[in-house]
Write an enzyme that holds these catalytic residues in place. Structure first.
Site, PDB file in Angstrom:
ATOM      1  CB  THR A 121      28.915  12.352  18.990  1.00 34.69           C
ATOM      2  OG1 THR A 121      28.171  12.106  17.808  1.00 34.69           O
ATOM      3  CG2 THR A 121      29.746  13.607  18.814  1.00 34.69           C
ATOM      4  CG  ASN A 207      27.445  17.896  14.235  1.00 34.61           C
ATOM      5  OD1 ASN A 207      27.135  17.814  13.041  1.00 34.61           O
ATOM      6  ND2 ASN A 207      26.986  17.053  15.139  1.00 34.61           N
ATOM      7  CG  LEU A 249      24.362  30.195   4.545  1.00 39.69           C
ATOM      8  CD1 LEU A 249      24.850  30.879   3.280  1.00 39.69           C
ATOM      9  CD2 LEU A 249      25.067  30.815   5.769  1.00 39.69           C
ATOM     10  N   GLY A 252      16.961  32.105  11.589  1.00 34.83           N
ATOM     11  CA  GLY A 252      15.778  31.702  12.350  1.00 34.83           C
ATOM     12  C   GLY A 252      15.968  31.995  13.823  1.00 34.83           C
ATOM     13  CB  CYS A 259      23.506  16.858  17.245  1.00 35.68           C
ATOM     14  SG  CYS A 259      23.046  15.131  17.143  1.00 35.68           S
ATOM     15  CE  LYS A 262      25.672  14.870  22.743  1.00 38.08           C
ATOM     16  NZ  LYS A 262      25.698  13.456  22.894  1.00 38.08           N
ATOM     17  CE  LYS A 319      16.012  17.559  11.934  1.00 36.70           C
ATOM     18  NZ  LYS A 319      17.173  17.271  11.131  1.00 36.70           N
TER      19      LYS A 319
END
Ligand code: UDX
Length: 432
Positions: A121, A207, A249, A252, A259, A262, A319
């Protein structure tokens, strides 16, 4: 086809294994000799569902090989992918030194026409720099540069690569585009071919938009808390509009990982450099930061003082389905609790080993199970929504706690059920 991947990290290794799986002859290069030794032994240095088997099978079939030599890699591949890290500079912009170094190393090894593909990226216009660099170090070399952004998610990387939503590449040459189409021929997915700069922008724009969606619903969650509404129902209601969609959506503790934080910082930096500041994204970052702070405020409101309190934290990975702790909001939360003197006991299904290696790891207790973490705790916090956390014997968990305060930072559990079990349940944006 003969393909080379330079950089056998997360993206490089997974991409290489998937390319081999569909029949290409793939050589993965990495300058870390230890990593290559590990891979040659058939072990993989990261946890990613399905990846270990894929690597093993394709090594055994002879379609996946490893080397530490860039010239050997360049000689092997008709198409050479660059998948090296692009870490952030302190100001948020991207440090492109590894990309530049690989471009310099590739240049003298080009012995026939090559397509050099940037998979890392990178900010828009990096492809132009890679072209200039190779030309400078090998004026005679025959090559084209292509940008091929990667959209895989950790935890489902193999599935994302084998069955992608879309394949995007940017190329300014018909010859290179033809070869790229052949590379992706075995994959059934819509293909978008653009110019190089647009492809580079697509990755950052995608992103940032996903992060914006998360911050949007998190901002709504704060309004729900203030107005006694339920963010889950609001998300459902707006998500039913096909123009909006329900995914991303989930309110949390905010987004983390290697990713989004950054890429947002990088997109803000490149927009500033181009003279078109992207202030909307700065607000997205602020909402993300505030979301965690608000959560810690709520824990403090209930416990009054955090000093000396025993707090159980379930989940450390950024996650579920990964052992990746990089930029994990769960870790940031643990750090905040420890900074206020809380005695934290944590459990994560896959992240424990990596936690031991972090400085904060030695300042908390690591439990053997979620139940053991909760024993004697004055509050229980869910920081990562591992599915297994929802199938536990909650009445027993409640009985084992000092006080039944439950802070569900990922809205994993059903508030009514938890209240029936006797917990004082606090979710995100689920009223008071
Ligand atoms: C992301 C992109 O999804 C992927 O396309 C890109 O190639 C790399 O970056 P990844 O970082 O693996 O993938 O994780 P993702 O599943 O997107 O989650 C990122 C963060 O957002 C996690 O911390 C997750 O908890 C959070 N998140 C996600 C939410 O808080 N709410 C949501 O609704 C979705």
């Amino acid at each position: 086809m003969k393909l080379t991947i330079i950089g056998s990290g997360y993206v490089g290794l997974t991409t290489g294994a998937c390319f081999a799986e569909v029949g290409h002859e793939v050589k993965c290069v990495d300058n870390d000799a230890e990593k290559i030794k590990t891979l040659l032994r058939g072990e993989i240095p990261i946890y990613e569902p399905g990846l270990a088997d894929l690597v093993k099978q394709n090594v055994a079939a002879g379609r996946l090989t490893f080397t530490t030599s860039t010239p050997e890699g360049v000689e092997h591949g008709d198409v050479v992918f660059i998948a090296v890290p692009t870490p952030p500079n302190p100001d948020g912009s991207v440090d492109l030194k590894y990309i530049e170094k690989v471009a310099r190393e590739i240049a003298p090894a080009i012995n026939s026409y090559k397509v050099i593909v940037d998979k890392s990226t990178v900010p828009v216009k990096t492809g132009e720099k890679v072209t200039e660099t190779i030309q400078r170090y090998a004026p005679e070399a025959e090559f084209d540069v292509v940008s091929n952004p990667e959209f895989l998610r950790e935890g489902s990387a193999v599935a994302d690569l084998m069955k992608p939503d879309r394949i995007v590449f940017g190329s300014n040459s018909d010859r290179a585009s033809a070869l790229m189409k052949k590379v992706y021929e075995p994959f059934v997915a819509p293909l978008l071919v653009t110019d190089i700069n647009s492809a580079e922008l697509i990755k950052h724009a995608a992103n940032s938009f996903l992060a914006l969606k998360i911050s949007y619903i998190n901002a709504i969650s704060a309004i729900c808390e203030a107005s006694n509404a339920d963010v889950e129902l609001v998300a459902e209601g707006i998500g039913m509009d096909s123009r909006i969609g329900r995914s991303f959506l989930n309110a949390g503790l905010g987004y983390g990982g290697s990713c989004f934080p950054k890429d947002l910082a990088a997109f803000i930096a490149i927009s500033d450099q181009l003279g078109v500041p992207f202030d909307l994204l700065k607000e997205v970052q602020k909402i993300n930061q505030r979301q965690l702070e608000r959560f810690v405020d709520r824990i403090r409101e209930s416990l009054w003082v955090l000093d000396e309190k025993k707090i159980a934290v379930w989940g450390l990975a950024f996650k579920p389905n990964t052992d990746d702790l990089r930029c994990s909001v769960a870790i940031e939360l643990v750090e905040k609790l420890v900074a206020e003197g809380a005695r934290v006991t944590a459990y994560d299904p896959k992240g424990m080993e990596r936690m031991r290696d972090l400085p904060i790891g030695s300042q908390i207790e690591l439990a053997e199970s979620p139940e053991a973490a909760a024993r004697g705790a004055e509050a229980l916090v869910i920081a990562t929504e591992w599915p297994e956390f929802s199938h536990l014997d909650f009445p027993a968990v409640k009985e084992s706690m000092q006080s039944p305060l439950l802070f569900d930072g990922r809205n994993l559990l059903d508030p009514e059920t938890m209240r029936k079990y006797g917990f004082e349940y606090h979710g995100i944006g689920r009223g008071v």
